[in-house]
Design a protein around this motif. Structure first.
Motif, mmCIF file in Angstrom:
data_model
loop_
_atom_site.group_PDB
_atom_site.id
_atom_site.type_symbol
_atom_site.label_atom_id
_atom_site.label_comp_id
_atom_site.label_asym_id
_atom_site.label_seq_id
_atom_site.Cartn_x
_atom_site.Cartn_y
_atom_site.Cartn_z
ATOM 1 N N ASP A 286 -3.266 -6.645 -2.844
ATOM 2 C CA ASP A 286 -2.815 -8.043 -2.958
ATOM 3 C C ASP A 286 -3.962 -9.032 -2.726
ATOM 4 O O ASP A 286 -3.916 -10.159 -3.216
ATOM 5 N N THR A 287 -4.975 -8.601 -1.947
ATOM 6 C CA THR A 287 -6.067 -9.530 -1.635
ATOM 7 C C THR A 287 -7.123 -9.575 -2.748
ATOM 8 O O THR A 287 -8.064 -10.373 -2.685
ATOM 9 N N GLN A 288 -7.005 -8.683 -3.712
ATOM 10 C CA GLN A 288 -8.019 -8.605 -4.770
ATOM 11 C C GLN A 288 -7.572 -9.389 -6.010
ATOM 12 O O GLN A 288 -6.365 -9.560 -6.228
ATOM 13 N N SER A 289 -8.554 -9.779 -6.821
ATOM 14 C CA SER A 289 -8.157 -10.568 -7.994
ATOM 15 C C SER A 289 -7.669 -9.676 -9.135
ATOM 16 O O SER A 289 -7.896 -8.460 -9.147
ATOM 17 N N SER A 290 -7.021 -10.311 -10.079
ATOM 18 C CA SER A 290 -6.334 -9.600 -11.162
ATOM 19 C C SER A 290 -7.274 -8.655 -11.935
ATOM 20 O O SER A 290 -8.380 -9.043 -12.329
ATOM 21 N N ALA A 291 -6.817 -7.430 -12.164
ATOM 22 C CA ALA A 291 -7.521 -6.403 -12.956
ATOM 23 C C ALA A 291 -8.964 -6.166 -12.502
ATOM 24 O O ALA A 291 -9.813 -5.795 -13.295
ATOM 25 N N SER A 292 -9.237 -6.384 -11.196
ATOM 26 C CA SER A 292 -10.632 -6.274 -10.738
ATOM 27 C C SER A 292 -10.943 -4.944 -10.056
ATOM 28 O O SER A 292 -12.099 -4.575 -9.887
ATOM 29 N N TRP A 361 -2.560 11.869 0.112
ATOM 30 C CA TRP A 361 -1.824 11.680 -1.149
ATOM 31 C C TRP A 361 -1.532 10.191 -1.333
ATOM 32 O O TRP A 361 -0.986 9.537 -0.442
ATOM 33 N N ALA A 362 -1.909 9.658 -2.466
ATOM 34 C CA ALA A 362 -1.715 8.223 -2.696
ATOM 35 C C ALA A 362 -0.591 7.999 -3.711
ATOM 36 O O ALA A 362 -0.396 8.826 -4.598
ATOM 37 N N PRO A 363 0.130 6.889 -3.583
ATOM 38 C CA PRO A 363 1.188 6.605 -4.560
ATOM 39 C C PRO A 363 0.572 6.092 -5.872
ATOM 40 O O PRO A 363 0.489 4.900 -6.109
ATOM 41 N N GLN A 364 0.155 7.041 -6.700
ATOM 42 C CA GLN A 364 -0.634 6.682 -7.887
ATOM 43 C C GLN A 364 0.083 5.718 -8.834
ATOM 44 O O GLN A 364 -0.524 4.770 -9.342
ATOM 45 N N LEU A 365 1.383 5.979 -9.066
ATOM 46 C CA LEU A 365 2.113 5.107 -9.991
ATOM 47 C C LEU A 365 2.143 3.674 -9.460
ATOM 48 O O LEU A 365 2.017 2.711 -10.212
ATOM 49 N N LEU A 366 2.292 3.584 -8.159
ATOM 50 C CA LEU A 366 2.344 2.265 -7.519
ATOM 51 C C LEU A 366 0.989 1.552 -7.663
ATOM 52 O O LEU A 366 0.927 0.361 -7.989
ATOM 53 N N ILE A 367 -0.063 2.296 -7.454
ATOM 54 C CA ILE A 367 -1.404 1.699 -7.533
ATOM 55 C C ILE A 367 -1.699 1.257 -8.971
ATOM 56 O O ILE A 367 -2.193 0.155 -9.210
ATOM 57 N N LEU A 368 -1.373 2.132 -9.926
ATOM 58 C CA LEU A 368 -1.641 1.775 -11.331
ATOM 59 C C LEU A 368 -0.773 0.597 -11.777
ATOM 60 O O LEU A 368 -1.110 -0.104 -12.728
ATOM 61 N N SER A 369 0.358 0.408 -11.087
ATOM 62 C CA SER A 369 1.256 -0.697 -11.457
ATOM 63 C C SER A 369 0.829 -2.031 -10.866
ATOM 64 O O SER A 369 1.365 -3.069 -11.241
ATOM 65 N N HIS A 370 -0.086 -1.990 -9.903
ATOM 66 C CA HIS A 370 -0.452 -3.239 -9.234
ATOM 67 C C HIS A 370 -1.334 -4.104 -10.149
ATOM 68 O O HIS A 370 -2.266 -3.590 -10.774
ATOM 69 N N PRO A 371 -1.050 -5.400 -10.224
ATOM 70 C CA PRO A 371 -1.828 -6.263 -11.136
ATOM 71 C C PRO A 371 -3.328 -6.302 -10.826
ATOM 72 O O PRO A 371 -4.130 -6.612 -11.702
ATOM 73 N N SER A 372 -3.723 -5.945 -9.608
ATOM 74 C CA SER A 372 -5.159 -5.977 -9.283
ATOM 75 C C SER A 372 -5.912 -4.781 -9.858
ATOM 76 O O SER A 372 -7.137 -4.791 -9.941
ATOM 77 N N THR A 373 -5.176 -3.712 -10.215
ATOM 78 C CA THR A 373 -5.853 -2.516 -10.740
ATOM 79 C C THR A 373 -6.285 -2.765 -12.183
ATOM 80 O O THR A 373 -5.465 -3.126 -13.030
ATOM 81 N N GLY A 374 -7.578 -2.540 -12.433
ATOM 82 C CA GLY A 374 -8.104 -2.862 -13.766
ATOM 83 C C GLY A 374 -8.754 -1.687 -14.464
ATOM 84 O O GLY A 374 -9.121 -1.767 -15.640
ATOM 85 N N GLY A 375 -8.936 -0.555 -13.776
ATOM 86 C CA GLY A 375 -9.559 0.612 -14.395
ATOM 87 C C GLY A 375 -9.219 1.850 -13.596
ATOM 88 O O GLY A 375 -8.864 1.761 -12.413
ATOM 89 N N PHE A 376 -9.284 3.012 -14.238
ATOM 90 C CA PHE A 376 -8.924 4.276 -13.588
ATOM 91 C C PHE A 376 -10.044 5.278 -13.852
ATOM 92 O O PHE A 376 -10.288 5.675 -14.989
ATOM 93 N N PHE A 377 -10.742 5.647 -12.790
ATOM 94 C CA PHE A 377 -11.794 6.670 -12.869
ATOM 95 C C PHE A 377 -11.090 7.996 -12.597
ATOM 96 O O PHE A 377 -10.661 8.259 -11.479
#
Ligand code: UDP
Length: 484
Positions: A286-292, A361-377
């Motif tokens: 939430d503290t990060q900017s969009s797709a960053s 174990w991380a909630p991957q679907l949740l992380i990928l759904s967050h508007p701040s997520t902009g890329g997936f390595f």
């Protein structure tokens, strides 16, 4: 785990026994398939290696019957952290599964129903059992149609190149392999790692047997959709050599939680299911900017070397982009302090504020759904690819094993939603290369890749109510009309 389905008492109804390979990337989509069958009123029992039952993410719900197949894996003794999902001792577990499954079938609990198997591609012994007791076996193929093609055309591959592949073959720049339906020729290094000389013979034999048995299946159910890999599906359906046994292929993917595919509000519901881990992840995101933010995870099995972890850390540090990194804790290392020592000295201090690291174990679907997520390595596990597509997230591809090199070709060459991170001769991607790829995906090339990814996201949504829904319906028709 048991809930009586409405059709349960009607012995004349078909009864699907869904049997995944005991690894997260196989269990998760198989459970979605089981859910879909159940939702169509098809009596469905989900059969899973015992040690895996408690590792199934709590967000996955199944209201049908679950049977745990006893195995000899002792999670306590193995010091496996259920949060990390690191265990994959396939050979032993799979052998134990075979014996327990045979005993289960010999018991009288299925004697009142017309059972059939939907078993994982990598469980070839289920084909032997199906033949022995004269029931249909449908193969569940949890990966791409490209990987399915390579598997089905294995005899033709063997005519083109020596299998097992020697390490010298892998670096042969002049050898190219033709697989019908694949738009480009393959290099030997693109082929599944099970075909390599350094893969244990037992695993290779299982894989080869699994490939050869595909043509014998009553049907093949694939976790992809026809628009995503159209030439591949066309070649598979039309090739008479493959279809002499009338094996029909049903693309029914993406097999993800439906609300994940279709619902932009996925976050709110899913957040409720992560009461402990959710706030730290999402609060930071939430503290990060969009797709960053670059999300980094190599799935549930791949073990990166400490050298590779260091190169990634240095590459991330130099790229200056924010990141959320899920590092798989090496086995026998349960203390988080020991896990942090995997990272270069001072790395966390130098990246404080722009990096979030976790060893569980991380909630991957949740992380990928967050508007701040902009890329997936990613390591290009097929579930991860589908999840990225369904959120329109571009990809940095660093395949590790299995069919991940093929999936990488799909992502980079066909779908054009990602950039490959090139490895050096030692098999490790260096820090400069990682920095280059991060800057490309999160910077200069990001908009172009994101546009493509969002087109595929729309295609996935359309398929889930279009082509895949229609294919699933005809699969159900085949199941319910089957003459036993
Ligand atoms: N996964 C997750 N959290 C993790 C690691 C993995 O939720 O920390 C899920 C991921 O979302 C995917 C599956 O586990 O659904 C991994 O499957 P994939 O085919 O991507 O890779 P594998 O683990 O089989 O190599």
């Amino acid at each position: 785990c048991y809930a009586m389905a409405p059709s349960e008492q009607q012995a004349s109804y078909p009864h699907a026994l869904v049997l995944p390979f005991p690894a997260q990337g196989h269990i998760i989509p198989a459970l979605q398939l089981a859910n879909k069958l159940l939702s169509q009123g098809i009596r469905t029992t989900f059969i899973c290696a015992q040690h895996r039952i408690n590792l199934i993410p709590t967000t996955l719900r199944f209201t049908g019957r679950v049977v745990a197949l006893p195995d000899k894996v002792d999670l306590e003794k193995e010091k496996v952290d259920a949060g990390v999902q690191s265990l994959c001792r396939s050979a032993d577990t799979v052998e134990d599964m075979r014996d327990s499954f045979q005993q289960l079938l010999n018991s009288d609990q299925f004697s009142d129903s017309r059972i059939f198997l939907i078993s994982d591609f990598l469980l070839p012994w289920t084909a032997d059992i199906a033949i022995k007791i004269n029931i249909p076996r449908y193969v569940f193929f949890p990966s791409s149609a490209t990987a399915l093609s390579v598997s089905m055309y294995l005899p033709s591959l063997m005519a083109q190149i020596h299998i097992p592949l020697r390490s010298s073959d892998l670096h042969q720049c002049s050898t190219f392999i033709h697989v019908p339906g694949l738009p480009k020729l393959l290099a030997p290094s693109d082929l599944p790692s099970a075909f390599r000389e350094d893969c244990p013979a037992e695993s290779r034999n299982t894989c080869v047997k699994s490939c050869l048995l595909l043509r014998e299946a009553s049907a093949i159910v694939v976790n992809s959709f026809s628009e995503l890999e159209r030439p591949c599906f066309r070649a598979l359906q039309n090739d008479q050599r493959l279809n002499s046994n009338q094996t029909k292929i049903y693309s029914v993917g993406p097999l993800l939680q439906l609300d994940y595919i279709n619902c932009p509000e996925f976050n709110s519901e899913e957040r409720e299911h992560h009461p402990v881990e959710e706030p730290s992840y999402t609060k930071w995101l939430d503290t990060q900017s969009s797709a960053s933010v670059l999300y980094i995870s190599f799935g549930s099995i791949a073990q990166l070397s400490v050298h590779q972890i260091h190169e990634i850390a240095h590459g991330l540090e130099k790229s200056t982009h924010p990141f959320l990194w899920v590092i798989r804790q090496p086995e026998n290392c349960s203390e988080s302090t020991a896990a942090y020592s995997l990272l270069p000295d001072g790395f966390q201090i130098r990246t404080k504020g722009r990096g979030f690291i976790t060893f569980t174990w991380a909630p991957q679907l949740l992380i990928l759904s967050h508007p701040s997520t902009g890329g997936f390595f990613t390591h290009c596990g097929w579930n991860s690819i589908l999840e990225s597509i369904c959120r329109g997230i571009p990809v940095l591809a660093l395949p590790q094993f299995g069919e991940q090199d093929l999936n990488c070709r799909v992502v980079v060459d066909e779908l054009q939603i990602g950039v490959e991170v090139e490895k050096g001769e030692d098999g490790v991607a260096g820090r400069e290369e990682i920095e280059r790829a991060v800057r490309l995906v999160m910077g200069e090339k990001g908009a172009e890749l994101r546009k493509k990814a969002s087109e595929w996201m729309d295609a996935a949504r359309m398929a889930s109510v279009g082509s895949s829904a229609a294919n699933f319906k005809s699969l159900c028709n085949k199941i319910t009309s089957y003459a036993y």
